[in-house]
Enzyme design. Structure first.
Site, PDB file in Angstrom:
ATOM      1  N   CYS A 111       0.702 -17.851 -36.386  1.00 55.31           N
ATOM      2  CA  CYS A 111       1.534 -18.878 -37.021  1.00 55.31           C
ATOM      3  C   CYS A 111       0.727 -19.999 -37.678  1.00 55.31           C
ATOM      4  O   CYS A 111       1.276 -20.786 -38.446  1.00 55.31           O
ATOM      5  CB  CYS A 111       2.500 -19.457 -35.997  1.00 55.31           C
ATOM      6  SG  CYS A 111       3.527 -18.201 -35.198  1.00 55.31           S
ATOM      7  N   HIS A 252       5.257 -25.526 -39.084  1.00 62.04           N
ATOM      8  CA  HIS A 252       5.597 -24.149 -38.723  1.00 62.04           C
ATOM      9  C   HIS A 252       6.971 -24.134 -38.074  1.00 62.04           C
ATOM     10  O   HIS A 252       7.266 -24.924 -37.181  1.00 62.04           O
ATOM     11  CB  HIS A 252       4.548 -23.582 -37.767  1.00 62.04           C
ATOM     12  CG  HIS A 252       4.983 -22.321 -37.103  1.00 62.04           C
ATOM     13  ND1 HIS A 252       5.438 -21.229 -37.813  1.00 62.04           N
ATOM     14  CD2 HIS A 252       5.066 -21.979 -35.782  1.00 62.04           C
ATOM     15  CE1 HIS A 252       5.773 -20.274 -36.970  1.00 62.04           C
ATOM     16  NE2 HIS A 252       5.557 -20.703 -35.735  1.00 62.04           N
ATOM     17  N   ASN A 282      11.683 -17.765 -36.871  1.00 64.20           N
ATOM     18  CA  ASN A 282      10.233 -17.956 -36.876  1.00 64.20           C
ATOM     19  C   ASN A 282       9.595 -16.788 -37.622  1.00 64.20           C
ATOM     20  O   ASN A 282       9.547 -15.673 -37.112  1.00 64.20           O
ATOM     21  CB  ASN A 282       9.734 -18.023 -35.427  1.00 64.20           C
ATOM     22  CG  ASN A 282       8.235 -18.197 -35.316  1.00 64.20           C
ATOM     23  OD1 ASN A 282       7.491 -17.975 -36.268  1.00 64.20           O
ATOM     24  ND2 ASN A 282       7.774 -18.581 -34.136  1.00 64.20           N
TER      25      ASN A 282
END
Length: 326
Positions: A111, A252, A282
């Site tokens: 990420c 993020h 996500n």
């Protein structure tokens, strides 16, 4: 020598799964998922949609917006932890978009991958090594999910985001900070888990095979809420910009509770944080460039504004970039 962001692009699979559909496979509900994560749906790549295809669609979107031919790209950096080929998919991406003159390589940092890739690209330009660099963050995390694990299967979506940067007298990237603490790596992993092996006398050589993603959600939450505000503040201090002078924060997109807690620690309104969790979940390395591209399409980000990008994830890794939008 400055680094200028020339354009952005994005792509997600057409197929999407809403929260209610999880009620058929695990013990959960739309209310439980949305209140804890901020996610309503996520796009998932079917077998016909590869990581390379998503990355190429995002790349071509960025190239089209900048009216630049793929042959004019000097370097491609693909940030992904889920390549189609274990050796990397940047070369496949290069072939897919026809960027025959470019060098191409992958960066694996989950990420945080896009942040690290964008910093890497900017350094090549500032060193005078390359003129135009394509940075793509793309992941198909759905390939590595345990669909019986309620704590993780609801979180992830698939997608890709791209940023095209080039040499300029105008500098869009004002500063950055990158961090790693490998002592915390066990909190978020996708480990090699051999199920077969070859015997050579008394020595066993395992055959590679990867398990599903495993995450200690509580520890990742504590890590992100503690470290991300610090790295953002330090990065801003380095370029003499105050928190109040920042117009937008694009972090993020892990879950809404992390974003809310970080906003509180930074003493900023949540309205300054650009989020797209509700529609995408996500998306790992794709989350920041995907949110950036949407914010530009929606004309939220305007010339002259200060934008902070911050990523955090497996490794554990984290980092921030301060942009002056031009």
């Amino acid at each position: 020598m400055g680094v200028h962001i020339l354009s952005t692009g994005s792509s997600v699979p057409n197929f999407s799964v809403e929260n209610q559909q999880f009620e058929d496979i695990i013990e959960t509900s739309d209310h439980w998922i949305s209140t804890r994560t901020g996610i309503k749906k996520r796009h998932l790549a079917p077998s016909s949609t590869s990581l390379t295809k998503l990355a190429a669609e995002a790349a071509n979107d960025a190239l089209s917006k900048a009216s630049i031919n793929a042959e004019d790209i000097d370097l491609i950096i693909l940030a992904t932890s889920t390549p189609d080929d274990l050796f990397g998919s940047a070369s496949q991406l290069q072939a897919e978009i026809g960027a025959t003159s470019s060098t191409a390589f992958d960066i694996t940092a989950a990420c945080s991958g896009f942040i690290i890739a964008l910093v890497t690209a900017s350094q090549f330009i500032q060193a005078g090594s390359y003129n135009k660099v394509l940075v793509v963050g793309a992941d198909t995390m759905s390939r590595w999910i345990d669909w019986s694990d309620r704590s993780s299967c609801i979180l992830f979506g698939d997608g890709a985001g791209a940023v095209l940067i080039g040499e300029s007298s105008i500098n869009s990237i004002l500063g950055f900070k990158l961090c790693t603490d490998g002592r915390l790596n066990s909190h978020l992993q996708l480990m090699n888990s051999p199920s077969d092996s070859q015997q050579f006398g008394l020595t066993t050589v395992p055959k590679g095979r990867y398990d599903s993603i495993r995450m200690n959600g509580k520890e990742v939450y504590k890590f992100a809420v503690f470290q991300v505000p610090i790295v953002i503040k330090n990065c801003l201090n380095d370029v003499n910009i105050s928190i109040d002078e920042v117009d937008w924060f694009i972090l993020h997109q892990a879950n809404i509770r992390i974003l809310e807690a970080i906003a509180t620690r930074l003493s900023i309104p949540l309205s300054k944080m650009i989020t797209n969790l509700e529609n995408y979940g996500n998306t790992s390395a794709a989350s920041i460039p995907l949110a950036l591209d949407e914010a530009i399409k929606e004309k939220k980000i305007q010339p002259g504004q200060v934008v902070v990008l911050a990523g955090f994830g497996a490794g554990l890794t984290w980092g921030a970039i301060v942009l002056k939008w031009q």
